[in-house]
Each structure stands twice: as structure tokens, then as C-alpha cells.
Design a protein around this motif. Sequence first.
Motif, PDB file in Angstrom:
ATOM      1  N   UNK A 136       0.843  -1.192   0.000  1.00 41.25           N
ATOM      2  CA  UNK A 136       0.000   0.000   0.000  1.00 41.25           C
ATOM      3  C   UNK A 136       0.876   1.239   0.000  1.00 41.25           C
ATOM      4  N   UNK A 137       0.672   2.116  -0.969  1.00 36.91           N
ATOM      5  CA  UNK A 137       1.565   3.266  -1.129  1.00 36.91           C
ATOM      6  C   UNK A 137       1.415   4.310  -0.029  1.00 36.91           C
ATOM      7  N   UNK A 138       0.307   4.326   0.690  1.00 38.92           N
ATOM      8  CA  UNK A 138       0.094   5.343   1.724  1.00 38.92           C
ATOM      9  C   UNK A 138       0.619   4.920   3.093  1.00 38.92           C
ATOM     10  N   UNK A 139       0.460   3.651   3.424  1.00 43.21           N
ATOM     11  CA  UNK A 139       0.876   3.183   4.756  1.00 43.21           C
ATOM     12  C   UNK A 139       2.129   2.316   4.717  1.00 43.21           C
ATOM     13  N   UNK A 140       2.489   1.796   3.542  1.00 44.95           N
ATOM     14  CA  UNK A 140       3.622   0.892   3.437  1.00 44.95           C
ATOM     15  C   UNK A 140       3.304  -0.526   3.882  1.00 44.95           C
ATOM     16  N   UNK A 141       2.026  -0.804   4.167  1.00 43.22           N
ATOM     17  CA  UNK A 141       1.634  -2.139   4.613  1.00 43.22           C
ATOM     18  C   UNK A 141       1.561  -3.112   3.431  1.00 43.22           C
ATOM     19  N   UNK A 142       1.916  -4.364   3.697  1.00 41.30           N
ATOM     20  CA  UNK A 142       1.797  -5.401   2.687  1.00 41.30           C
ATOM     21  C   UNK A 142       0.340  -5.865   2.632  1.00 41.30           C
ATOM     22  N   UNK A 143      -0.217  -5.977   1.426  1.00 44.15           N
ATOM     23  CA  UNK A 143      -1.622  -6.333   1.251  1.00 44.15           C
ATOM     24  C   UNK A 143      -1.755  -7.545   0.324  1.00 44.15           C
ATOM     25  N   UNK A 144      -2.899  -8.232   0.421  1.00 40.95           N
ATOM     26  CA  UNK A 144      -3.120  -9.398  -0.429  1.00 40.95           C
ATOM     27  C   UNK A 144      -4.611  -9.607  -0.681  1.00 40.95           C
ATOM     28  N   UNK A 145      -4.909 -10.133  -1.848  1.00 43.78           N
ATOM     29  CA  UNK A 145      -6.272 -10.543  -2.175  1.00 43.78           C
ATOM     30  C   UNK A 145      -6.208 -11.874  -2.921  1.00 43.78           C
ATOM     31  N   UNK A 146      -7.309 -12.589  -2.898  1.00 45.17           N
ATOM     32  CA  UNK A 146      -7.396 -13.878  -3.604  1.00 45.17           C
ATOM     33  C   UNK A 146      -8.803 -13.987  -4.202  1.00 45.17           C
ATOM     34  N   UNK A 147      -9.022 -13.359  -5.361  1.00 45.94           N
ATOM     35  CA  UNK A 147     -10.355 -13.369  -5.963  1.00 45.94           C
ATOM     36  C   UNK A 147     -10.846 -14.790  -6.247  1.00 45.94           C
ATOM     37  N   UNK A 148     -12.121 -15.030  -5.971  1.00 48.04           N
ATOM     38  CA  UNK A 148     -12.702 -16.320  -6.331  1.00 48.04           C
ATOM     39  C   UNK A 148     -12.562 -16.545  -7.837  1.00 48.04           C
ATOM     40  N   UNK A 149     -12.797 -15.470  -8.615  1.00 51.84           N
ATOM     41  CA  UNK A 149     -12.766 -15.604 -10.070  1.00 51.84           C
ATOM     42  C   UNK A 149     -12.298 -14.299 -10.694  1.00 51.84           C
ATOM     43  N   UNK A 150     -11.281 -14.369 -11.530  1.00 53.33           N
ATOM     44  CA  UNK A 150     -10.801 -13.222 -12.308  1.00 53.33           C
ATOM     45  C   UNK A 150     -11.101 -13.479 -13.776  1.00 53.33           C
ATOM     46  N   UNK A 151     -11.674 -12.473 -14.439  1.00 54.40           N
ATOM     47  CA  UNK A 151     -11.953 -12.612 -15.864  1.00 54.40           C
ATOM     48  C   UNK A 151     -11.717 -11.270 -16.533  1.00 54.40           C
ATOM     49  N   UNK A 152     -11.912 -11.199 -17.844  1.00 49.90           N
ATOM     50  CA  UNK A 152     -11.480 -10.012 -18.585  1.00 49.90           C
ATOM     51  C   UNK A 152     -12.186  -8.737 -18.156  1.00 49.90           C
ATOM     52  N   UNK A 153     -13.423  -8.842 -17.638  1.00 47.26           N
ATOM     53  CA  UNK A 153     -14.171  -7.635 -17.276  1.00 47.26           C
ATOM     54  C   UNK A 153     -14.168  -7.341 -15.784  1.00 47.26           C
ATOM     55  N   UNK A 154     -13.513  -8.162 -14.999  1.00 48.54           N
ATOM     56  CA  UNK A 154     -13.505  -7.852 -13.572  1.00 48.54           C
ATOM     57  C   UNK A 154     -13.215  -9.019 -12.656  1.00 48.54           C
ATOM     58  N   UNK A 155     -13.764  -8.909 -11.450  1.00 45.43           N
ATOM     59  CA  UNK A 155     -13.590  -9.898 -10.397  1.00 45.43           C
ATOM     60  C   UNK A 155     -14.980 -10.349  -9.955  1.00 45.43           C
ATOM     61  N   UNK A 156     -15.130 -11.639  -9.715  1.00 46.75           N
ATOM     62  CA  UNK A 156     -16.397 -12.151  -9.197  1.00 46.75           C
ATOM     63  C   UNK A 156     -16.141 -12.923  -7.914  1.00 46.75           C
ATOM     64  N   UNK A 157     -17.042 -12.759  -6.955  1.00 45.45           N
ATOM     65  CA  UNK A 157     -16.926 -13.474  -5.690  1.00 45.45           C
ATOM     66  C   UNK A 157     -18.192 -14.291  -5.480  1.00 45.45           C
ATOM     67  N   UNK A 158     -18.026 -15.573  -5.235  1.00 40.63           N
ATOM     68  CA  UNK A 158     -19.154 -16.477  -5.034  1.00 40.63           C
ATOM     69  C   UNK A 158     -19.550 -16.470  -3.565  1.00 40.63           C
ATOM     70  N   UNK A 159     -20.813 -16.154  -3.294  1.00 36.27           N
ATOM     71  CA  UNK A 159     -21.302 -16.093  -1.920  1.00 36.27           C
ATOM     72  C   UNK A 159     -22.485 -17.044  -1.737  1.00 36.27           C
ATOM     73  N   UNK A 160     -22.328 -18.043  -0.897  1.00 37.54           N
ATOM     74  CA  UNK A 160     -23.478 -18.853  -0.501  1.00 37.54           C
ATOM     75  C   UNK A 160     -24.209 -18.058   0.576  1.00 37.54           C
ATOM     76  N   UNK A 161     -25.523 -17.992   0.477  1.00 36.00           N
ATOM     77  CA  UNK A 161     -26.260 -17.079   1.358  1.00 36.00           C
ATOM     78  C   UNK A 161     -27.634 -17.637   1.718  1.00 36.00           C
TER      79      UNK A 161
END
Length: 270
Positions: A136-161
Motif C-alpha cells: 500500500x503506497x500510503x501506509x507501506x503495509x503489505x496487502x493481499x487478495x485472492x479473488x474467487x474468479x478473475x476474468x477479462x471484465x472484472x472480479x467475481x466473488x461467489x457467496x453462498x447465502x
Amino acid sequence: MKRIVRDLPIKIYHASDAISHSGIVQLLKSPEHYKNYKEGIVEPTPAMEFGSACHSFILEPELFAKEYVLAPKFDKRTKEGKEAAAKWDEENVGKIPLAAEQIDALAAMRVSVFNHTGTAKILSAGEAETSLFWTDEYTGLQCRIRPDWMFDRGIADLKSCITASKDGFSKAVANLGYDVQAAFYIDGMKAVTGKTVNFYFIAVEKTAPFSTACYMASQEMVEVGRAKYRGALELLKWCQENSRFPGYQPSGEIESIDLPRWAASFELEA
């Protein structure tokens, strides 16, 4: 540091010291909750475990086949039943058992997801569970994400609800910090890849008729989530610099407390 890592085992991903969306949600409760979460004291709930199985079954069927197994029913009141159960346990060490009813529910959920035209289009091409890391450029903290699904138009997250209705799911977004996730993931993708993407929720109900709905996070939702996660990162930086992770009342103060607004209104009307 900017990295895209494919096929990273989930345990290694979770072992990283980089802050994740789940950690931010804990921070928004209190730094004390975050510290407890990072130390691995929080046990996954049955709902969380079923959600993980749902992700694997729908998005990574080959991984599901390796990690999960249908658990037969044994009559442990008999000697034969106990012996059969012990043998089965020995043969399936390391695998996660699921009851037949759970497998049936997962199968119905998968059919529902792919019968939804918009969702099927999203899942027609892309990649599951790719890990992204950045600083992160403002705090210097290390960050991470793990998208359920990455595709050409974005990110999708599968939620059972419980409910995939627009009104019901929007409440889940607010209660479970999904707005924070949308903003954090969008900004993480921008930081790592330079691409500006949209964030989609694929919501599928856990009980019959297992309805599916797909929603794109609005700009307003993303802005609210961004304000929350940016505040959380600043708080984490302060906690780390001062080696303090306070709870709800940092100074041990005593506060007065009122009824929630809805309860107070009810009392007045009565």
C-alpha cells in the motif's frame, strides 16, 4: 512489491503476514479482534466451512475431488459399524467429510449458478483463486487478495447465502463487510495490474430452490468500502508502530448505553 501468484496453496496464502480483506473486517471490529484473528484463534463456523466447499465444488471441481469425500453413515452401536467407521477414517485421512445432504445441496447450487445467464457468462472464461500481493503506497503495509474468479471484465466473488434477493443480500453486504471487500479487491487489482475493473457478487442460496442472483458493486458501495478499509489500514499502522491492539474501549473508559434506535422507537409508539 507487486506479485501475481497462481496455484498457491490456500494454507500458504493464509500464512502470509500481508493484510487481507478478512483481516480488515476484524480490524473494523477492533484491533483486539484482528490480533486474535491473526493468531489463528478463531475457529471456522459450519457456514464458513460449507462456503469453502461451495467455492471448490463450483469453481475448482478437481480440487474438490481431492480434498472432500462423501461420508457414509455407520451404525456405531454395533461392533461391525465401529470397525467399518474406523477403516473408513483410516482410508480418508486428510480429506474433509461431507454428508450426502450437503453434496446434494452443492450439486443443486452449481446447477442454479450455471443456469443464470449472466453468471454463466462470467464463469465461461477466467481463473479461480489467483493470489495478488502489493504494498500500500500510503501506509507501506503489505496487502493481499485472492479473488474467487478473475476474468477479462472484472472480479467475481461467489457467496453462498440465506437469501439472494436484492434487498436481503444488500443487508448481508452491510453486515458482513462485503463493501470493504469490493473496494479492497478493486484497488488491489489496480495496484498490481494497472487495470480498473468491476466487482461482481454471485449470490446463491443454500436451501431450496437454491436461487442465484448476480450483482455488480455500485460506485457508492465501493466508495464507502474504500473509506472503511483506508481507515482500517491507518489504524493497523498505528497499532504496529505502538505495539498496541486495543479493544472496543481503548482507554478502559466507561460509557453510557442506549437502546438501539429501532427498539427506542417501538417503546415510544407503544
